[in-house]
Scaffold this active site. Structure first.
Site, PDB file in Angstrom:
ATOM      1  N   GLY A  21       0.813  -1.206   0.000  1.00 35.38           N
ATOM      2  CA  GLY A  21       0.000   0.000   0.000  1.00 35.38           C
ATOM      3  C   GLY A  21       0.848   1.258   0.000  1.00 35.38           C
ATOM      4  O   GLY A  21       2.080   1.210   0.111  1.00 35.38           O
ATOM      5  N   SER A  24       2.914   2.304   3.666  1.00 33.39           N
ATOM      6  CA  SER A  24       4.159   1.595   3.979  1.00 33.39           C
ATOM      7  C   SER A  24       5.244   1.906   2.952  1.00 33.39           C
ATOM      8  O   SER A  24       6.438   1.933   3.284  1.00 33.39           O
ATOM      9  CB  SER A  24       3.919   0.082   4.060  1.00 33.39           C
ATOM     10  N   CYS A 112      -2.577  -8.951  15.075  1.00 36.12           N
ATOM     11  CA  CYS A 112      -1.521  -9.084  14.069  1.00 36.12           C
ATOM     12  C   CYS A 112      -0.324  -8.206  14.425  1.00 36.12           C
ATOM     13  O   CYS A 112       0.828  -8.623  14.290  1.00 36.12           O
ATOM     14  CB  CYS A 112      -2.069  -8.718  12.693  1.00 36.12           C
ATOM     15  N   GLY A 136       4.108   1.642   8.163  1.00 39.61           N
ATOM     16  CA  GLY A 136       3.380   2.837   7.727  1.00 39.61           C
ATOM     17  C   GLY A 136       2.277   3.253   8.664  1.00 39.61           C
ATOM     18  O   GLY A 136       1.378   4.000   8.274  1.00 39.61           O
ATOM     19  N   CYS A 211      -8.382  -8.963   6.322  1.00 31.49           N
ATOM     20  CA  CYS A 211      -7.679  -9.417   5.119  1.00 31.49           C
ATOM     21  C   CYS A 211      -7.891 -10.896   4.840  1.00 31.49           C
ATOM     22  O   CYS A 211      -7.851 -11.319   3.680  1.00 31.49           O
ATOM     23  CB  CYS A 211      -6.189  -9.108   5.244  1.00 31.49           C
TER      24      CYS A 211
END
EC number: 2.8.1.13
Length: 377
Positions: A21, A24, A112, A136, A211
């Site tokens: 993305g 980041s 995560c 990010g 995700c």
């Protein structure tokens, strides 16, 4: 002093986690521009990446890996793909399923960060001789005169992501870098910066949702994993109002999707008040019954030295939620929290993150709540 890379700082060996993305990619570019020795890495989190969502809705697809590699090439840094699929499945996906099965509402992004990006990834990075992991995320790290570090909200509150980083401990903060944390700009300006740097992800839409749920259907995903289990939907008196196909498909405070044929006597909406996996029952009632005056949270994690005795803080209960005033104290490994004003929709399994001004004090997992009575907390 913050952790925004400065040329005056000694260069570090930095491992930049690159999701594919724009955030980041810009973070990695800023770290490299500051003179650090940066290596990019994309985390392969699925044994079958094709099953992860594509386009704007995810961050873990084959396309994302390719986007990250192209960004690394433009920045001029080495790039690798690391397979953490097994660890991700065990620590994030299986935890997610188990929490819903137990009637709780987990936050997989927070898990995560705790288990993958700043545990598995950081451990591997340190073993390979890296000094820091760069991401990010929009948050700030402030270095104090004694060398200790504090986690603070991002300069731009509209993009602040400190809530999902509240699980980071002192050691993890010592090796974290968030180059976007001091950026008081719109997302459009970050995209403009990416375009100036020649990064093809400049116009890539942001990722959303979970995700590892390819179609965005959380209830369908859980049904496939846990199977349908019909149970009763009842009111606060225990009167049956309808049925459901799995208590795991509900969360505290939910209003839509209840599919109750009989309207409430007062004609007002009903909300999920309680989820009981023991008897597979979902209890619904009026919004006023959602008012919570206190809670107990477990597994506290402190962004520095653990506070002692009772303290006054603000708390955030959701990733994009508002702050609310609380008093809190750690007692025998549990966090006891009392709200100054009642709050609604607090679900066991969620994280509560405590703040002292902009500083993140720590976080814990909500285990139980106490209903506010007659407006008195």
């Amino acid at each position: 002093m913050t952790d925004t890379p400065q040329r005056s700082r000694p260069p570090l060996r930095v491992l930049a986690a690159m999701s594919g993305g724009v955030d980041s990619a810009v973070a990695a570019a800023r770290a490299a521009e500051a003179g650090h020795d940066v290596t990019g890495v994309h985390l392969a989190l699925s044994a079958n990446p094709q099953s992860f969502r594509t386009g704007a809705r995810g961050c873990c697809t084959i396309e994302d890996s390719r986007d990250a590699r192209r960004a690394a090439d433009v920045i001029g840094i080495p790039f690798y793909v690391w397979d953490l699929a097994d660890r991700f499945r065990e620590d994030v996906v299986e935890d997610f399923v188990a929490e819903y099965e137990a009637g709780r509402t987990p936050n997989p992004c927070l898990r995560c960060n705790e288990k993958i990006k700043f545990a598995a990834l950081l451990d591997k990075a340190l073993a390979l001789g890296f000094d820091a992991v760069c991401t990010g995320h929009y948050a700030k790290i402030v270095t104090l005169p004694d060398g200790s570090r504090e986690l603070h909200r991002a300069s731009d509150m509209a993009k602040d992501q400190s809530y999902v980083l509240g699980v980071l401990d002192e050691k993890q903060l010592a090796h974290a870098m968030f180059p976007l944390g001091d950026t008081v700009t719109t997302k459009e300006e970050i995209r403009a910066e990416a375009e100036r740097r020649g990064l093809a992800v400049a116009k890539k839409p942001d990722s959303h949702d979970i995700c590892f749920i390819a179609d965005g259907d959380t209830q369908g995903f859980l049904a496939r994993r846990l199977g349908k289990a019909e149970g009763d939907i009842v009111d606060e008196s225990g009167t049956k109002l309808g049925t459901h196909e799995g208590a795991y498909g509900f969360t505290i405070g939910q209003r839509k999707g209840l599919r109750i044929g009989t309207p409430a006597p007062d004609g007002k909406p009903r909300y999920v008040l309680d989820i009981s996996p023991v008897d597979n029952t979902v209890t619904v009632g009026p919004a006023s019954s959602l008012d919570v005056g206190a809670l107990t949270a477990i597994k506290p994690r402190w962004c520095g030295t653990a506070p002692t005795g009772p303290g006054t803080y603000t708390a955030q209960l959701r990733a994009h939620g508002d702050e609310t005033a609380v008093t809190a104290e750690q007692v025998d490994g549990e966090l006891h929290v009392r709200f100054t004003e009642p709050v609604r929709g607090v679900a066991p399994g969620q994280a509560i993150v405590l703040y002292d001004g902009t500083r993140v004090v720590g976080s814990a997992t909500i285990a139980s709540t106490t209903r506010a009575t007659a407006g008195v907390v």
